[in-house]
Design an enzyme around this catalytic site. Sequence first.
Site, PDB file in Angstrom:
ATOM      1  N   ASP A  20      -2.828   9.842  -0.920  1.00 41.32           N
ATOM      2  CA  ASP A  20      -3.440  10.202   0.361  1.00 41.32           C
ATOM      3  C   ASP A  20      -4.132  11.559   0.195  1.00 41.32           C
ATOM      4  O   ASP A  20      -3.472  12.591   0.103  1.00 41.32           O
ATOM      5  CB  ASP A  20      -2.308  10.257   1.404  1.00 41.32           C
ATOM      6  CG  ASP A  20      -2.770  10.781   2.750  1.00 41.32           C
ATOM      7  OD1 ASP A  20      -3.990  10.918   2.950  1.00 41.32           O
ATOM      8  OD2 ASP A  20      -1.885  11.049   3.595  1.00 41.32           O
ATOM      9  N   ASN A  22      -6.281  13.107   2.316  1.00 36.75           N
ATOM     10  CA  ASN A  22      -6.586  13.919   3.494  1.00 36.75           C
ATOM     11  C   ASN A  22      -5.403  14.107   4.448  1.00 36.75           C
ATOM     12  O   ASN A  22      -5.566  14.584   5.570  1.00 36.75           O
ATOM     13  CB  ASN A  22      -7.790  13.336   4.251  1.00 36.75           C
ATOM     14  CG  ASN A  22      -7.532  11.901   4.683  1.00 36.75           C
ATOM     15  OD1 ASN A  22      -6.434  11.368   4.456  1.00 36.75           O
ATOM     16  ND2 ASN A  22      -8.508  11.275   5.303  1.00 36.75           N
ATOM     17  N   ASP A  24      -3.632  12.051   6.198  1.00 38.65           N
ATOM     18  CA  ASP A  24      -3.484  11.267   7.439  1.00 38.65           C
ATOM     19  C   ASP A  24      -2.391  10.211   7.321  1.00 38.65           C
ATOM     20  O   ASP A  24      -2.208   9.377   8.204  1.00 38.65           O
ATOM     21  CB  ASP A  24      -4.828  10.621   7.844  1.00 38.65           C
ATOM     22  CG  ASP A  24      -5.274   9.541   6.857  1.00 38.65           C
ATOM     23  OD1 ASP A  24      -4.622   9.381   5.798  1.00 38.65           O
ATOM     24  OD2 ASP A  24      -6.269   8.847   7.151  1.00 38.65           O
ATOM     25  N   ASP A  28      -6.000   6.610   0.127  1.00 37.28           N
ATOM     26  CA  ASP A  28      -7.436   6.380   0.317  1.00 37.28           C
ATOM     27  C   ASP A  28      -8.196   6.397  -1.002  1.00 37.28           C
ATOM     28  O   ASP A  28      -7.649   6.747  -2.055  1.00 37.28           O
ATOM     29  CB  ASP A  28      -8.009   7.416   1.295  1.00 37.28           C
ATOM     30  CG  ASP A  28      -7.516   8.820   0.977  1.00 37.28           C
ATOM     31  OD1 ASP A  28      -7.581   9.204  -0.209  1.00 37.28           O
ATOM     32  OD2 ASP A  28      -7.038   9.528   1.898  1.00 37.28           O
ATOM     33  N   ASP A  97      -8.830  -7.795  -4.606  1.00 33.33           N
ATOM     34  CA  ASP A  97      -8.081  -8.895  -4.023  1.00 33.33           C
ATOM     35  C   ASP A  97      -9.037  -9.738  -3.196  1.00 33.33           C
ATOM     36  O   ASP A  97      -9.844  -9.201  -2.429  1.00 33.33           O
ATOM     37  CB  ASP A  97      -6.996  -8.329  -3.091  1.00 33.33           C
ATOM     38  CG  ASP A  97      -5.637  -8.898  -3.394  1.00 33.33           C
ATOM     39  OD1 ASP A  97      -5.503 -10.123  -3.279  1.00 33.33           O
ATOM     40  OD2 ASP A  97      -4.729  -8.124  -3.730  1.00 33.33           O
ATOM     41  N   ASP A 194      -5.619 -14.304  -3.806  1.00 24.73           N
ATOM     42  CA  ASP A 194      -4.385 -14.429  -3.037  1.00 24.73           C
ATOM     43  C   ASP A 194      -4.072 -15.901  -2.731  1.00 24.73           C
ATOM     44  O   ASP A 194      -4.965 -16.646  -2.322  1.00 24.73           O
ATOM     45  CB  ASP A 194      -4.589 -13.666  -1.715  1.00 24.73           C
ATOM     46  CG  ASP A 194      -3.308 -13.443  -0.961  1.00 24.73           C
ATOM     47  OD1 ASP A 194      -2.397 -12.819  -1.518  1.00 24.73           O
ATOM     48  OD2 ASP A 194      -3.219 -13.886   0.215  1.00 24.73           O
ATOM     49  N   GLU A 235      -3.329 -16.251  -7.742  1.00 23.61           N
ATOM     50  CA  GLU A 235      -1.899 -16.251  -7.431  1.00 23.61           C
ATOM     51  C   GLU A 235      -1.555 -17.709  -7.130  1.00 23.61           C
ATOM     52  O   GLU A 235      -1.930 -18.230  -6.082  1.00 23.61           O
ATOM     53  CB  GLU A 235      -1.593 -15.365  -6.219  1.00 23.61           C
ATOM     54  CG  GLU A 235      -0.096 -15.239  -5.984  1.00 23.61           C
ATOM     55  CD  GLU A 235       0.272 -14.738  -4.583  1.00 23.61           C
ATOM     56  OE1 GLU A 235       1.383 -14.247  -4.395  1.00 23.61           O
ATOM     57  OE2 GLU A 235      -0.556 -14.854  -3.653  1.00 23.61           O
ATOM     58  N   HIS A 306       3.126  -5.874  -5.479  1.00 22.06           N
ATOM     59  CA  HIS A 306       3.395  -5.323  -4.146  1.00 22.06           C
ATOM     60  C   HIS A 306       4.313  -6.211  -3.316  1.00 22.06           C
ATOM     61  O   HIS A 306       4.653  -5.861  -2.187  1.00 22.06           O
ATOM     62  CB  HIS A 306       2.065  -5.113  -3.418  1.00 22.06           C
ATOM     63  CG  HIS A 306       1.369  -6.420  -3.181  1.00 22.06           C
ATOM     64  ND1 HIS A 306       0.833  -7.160  -4.218  1.00 22.06           N
ATOM     65  CD2 HIS A 306       1.159  -7.141  -2.048  1.00 22.06           C
ATOM     66  CE1 HIS A 306       0.315  -8.269  -3.730  1.00 22.06           C
ATOM     67  NE2 HIS A 306       0.498  -8.292  -2.416  1.00 22.06           N
ATOM     68  N   ASP A 307       4.686  -7.392  -3.838  1.00 32.06           N
ATOM     69  CA  ASP A 307       5.584  -8.303  -3.109  1.00 32.06           C
ATOM     70  C   ASP A 307       6.984  -8.330  -3.707  1.00 32.06           C
ATOM     71  O   ASP A 307       7.855  -9.036  -3.200  1.00 32.06           O
ATOM     72  CB  ASP A 307       5.063  -9.748  -3.177  1.00 32.06           C
ATOM     73  CG  ASP A 307       3.779  -9.967  -2.400  1.00 32.06           C
ATOM     74  OD1 ASP A 307       3.548  -9.253  -1.413  1.00 32.06           O
ATOM     75  OD2 ASP A 307       3.002 -10.862  -2.791  1.00 32.06           O
TER      76      ASP A 307
HETATM   77  O1  ISL Z   1       6.571 -13.291  -2.430  1.00 32.96           O
HETATM   78  C1  ISL Z   1       6.617 -14.125  -1.550  1.00 32.96           C
HETATM   79  C2  ISL Z   1       7.586 -15.272  -1.505  1.00 32.96           C
HETATM   80  O2  ISL Z   1       8.724 -14.854  -0.770  1.00 32.96           O
HETATM   81  C3  ISL Z   1       5.838 -13.963  -0.365  1.00 32.96           C
HETATM   82  O3  ISL Z   1       6.284 -12.754   0.135  1.00 32.96           O
HETATM   83  C4  ISL Z   1       4.353 -13.805  -0.503  1.00 32.96           C
HETATM   84  O4  ISL Z   1       3.888 -13.921   0.790  1.00 32.96           O
HETATM   85  C5  ISL Z   1       3.643 -14.780  -1.376  1.00 32.96           C
HETATM   86  O5  ISL Z   1       3.833 -14.324  -2.672  1.00 32.96           O
HETATM   87  C6  ISL Z   1       2.129 -14.770  -1.107  1.00 32.96           C
HETATM   88  O6  ISL Z   1       1.642 -13.497  -1.329  1.00 32.96           O
HETATM   89  C7  ISL Z   1       0.340 -13.114  -1.011  1.00 32.96           C
HETATM   90  O7  ISL Z   1      -0.110 -13.594   0.228  1.00 32.96           O
HETATM   91  C8  ISL Z   1       0.525 -13.088   1.400  1.00 32.96           C
HETATM   92  C9  ISL Z   1       0.705 -11.577   1.375  1.00 32.96           C
HETATM   93  O8  ISL Z   1       1.620 -11.219   2.380  1.00 32.96           O
HETATM   94  C10 ISL Z   1       1.190 -11.076   0.040  1.00 32.96           C
HETATM   95  O9  ISL Z   1       1.255  -9.683   0.058  1.00 32.96           O
HETATM   96  C11 ISL Z   1       0.261 -11.601  -1.004  1.00 32.96           C
HETATM   97  O10 ISL Z   1       0.543 -11.118  -2.285  1.00 32.96           O
HETATM   98  C12 ISL Z   1      -0.353 -13.476   2.545  1.00 32.96           C
HETATM   99  O11 ISL Z   1      -1.655 -13.009   2.312  1.00 32.96           O
END
Ligand code: ISL
Length: 523
Positions: A20, A22, A24, A28, A97, A194, A235, A306-307
């Site tokens: 970050d 700035n 906030d 960014d 993404d 995604d 994915e 990130h999941d």
């Molecule tokens: O990891 C998962 C299975 O429990 C889910 O959390 C995840 O939603 C799935 O992997 C799909 O992920 C992607 O699409 C989702 C988004 O929330 C995730 O961050 C993304 O990586 C919907 O866009």
Amino acid sequence: MLKTDKERIFYQIYPKSFCDSNGDGVGDFRGIISKIPYLKELGINSVWISPFFESPGVDSGYDISDYRAIDPQIGTMDDFEEMVSCFHENGIDAILDFVANHTSTEHVWFKESEKSKDNPFRNYYIWRKTPPNEWESTFGGSAWEYDEKTGEYYLRSFAKEQADLNWENPKVRQEMQAVVDFWLEKGVNGFRCDVLDLISKDFSSPINGSGPQLHPYIRELFGRENCKNIFTVGECWSATKENAQLFCDKNRKELTTVFAFQHLCLDNGRFYIEKPSLKTVCERMSKWQKVMADIGAPATVFLENHDQARSVSRFADDTKYRFESATALGGLLLLHDGVPFLYQGQEIGFTNSYHTDISEFDDAETLGYYGIEHGKTDERSLMEKINFGSRDNPRHMIAWTAETQEAWIAPYSRQKEINVEKDLSSEKSVYAFYQSLIALRKKEKCFTEGEFQDVELTDGYYVFKRALGEKEFFIVFAFGKECVAPKIQNAKVVLNNYNDVGKMLQPYQLIVYQKKGKREDEK
Ligand code: ISL
């Protein structure tokens, strides 16, 4: 210039939480720009940037309300262009993404679509008088959401504020092509797609996704001339040995590679606290790697995103052996065969964060789970499960220093003890070890062009081999308990996350051996 995809070393940036600039409370583009030297020194050469588009933020940016506009908290188009040029000047490719399955219900297409049954945008989404099946949303509840305005249900595979697009409508497919082209014209090098396998559905199937048009749709999108040289990774939760070839065979012009998840789906759902066995993780990784090798496509290698909960906490030891765990997992990630994807903070050995109150969580999936489970068990054990598996774990702001800052998400609970500044000045620096791993991967073609072979997998350790011509490397990766070390003969140690090599392997010890050449043998 990278010659092959296996030369890529990806680093995933989750922009809201990276840096970050700035104050906030939201990361960014200017923050990212300021950290490009940090990434360059680490040695990575490609980044995947998670969504930064205009979004109400229900699913942290995966609910897009305008594919061509940037969330003003993250930056401007000028900042974006500067960031991409800066990456390129530093020899780093950038992929974005591409969220193709759904938009935010705040997207103008949906706002029109929900107005009336004969609105020209009605068919951009999936509307039914009655739910045709019992599909469930990933975030809990039915995937069919009733909308009072027109008395029909729309499909939402995730939050109710994320409506699934109707890819059967050619106009939707054209719109999505135009989105891809818009960002390609800005100079990006590809896309992480995604939940790509959800774009085609078979409503009579109990499973949402992998419909009959999936492959034709992907080909129609990425088989085009301007996509010839880009890097695409889908994915694809549905990717299996049986269908990987359909996604990744070069001649089919669909994807460069996929994220398959067999090696991470080991724990009965993310909120199940028992640690999955590292032996199984390794076994599945190598199985998948072979599937991809057989079809001649690079596999992806990843342990976090990130999941996912932080790998050190999920698979190894995030207290006493945190350094060893983080560096050993790093060895598995970077020396295995395929395209490695590091997730921001992994190079510092960030762990899960700990919070006692649900109000400290932001993630839609976590809140959905809490809503369903709250009151069914005692609150403490519910919070423990949430702390273990929540997708907020990887989303806390990167702790650049020991000082926490006000941000959109609760601070990382171990920031004082674990932060970038401290790691970089520490004798046992995870970052420095990652640098060595990356440097080794870049120096020795074995790791990008060489053969991959499993040598031994026991309850205590995993040994795999990388070889090219006369060169051979053996990577020994020890699981949690001390155990008798395998005998690697005629080899010298080129990397080790402990100071010595003994008869016993230490917890989470990683040793990289290089087989001695003939001349060295004689010495
Ligand atoms: O990891 C998962 C299975 O429990 C889910 O959390 C995840 O939603 C799935 O992997 C799909 O992920 C992607 O699409 C989702 C988004 O929330 C995730 O961050 C993304 O990586 C919907 O866009």
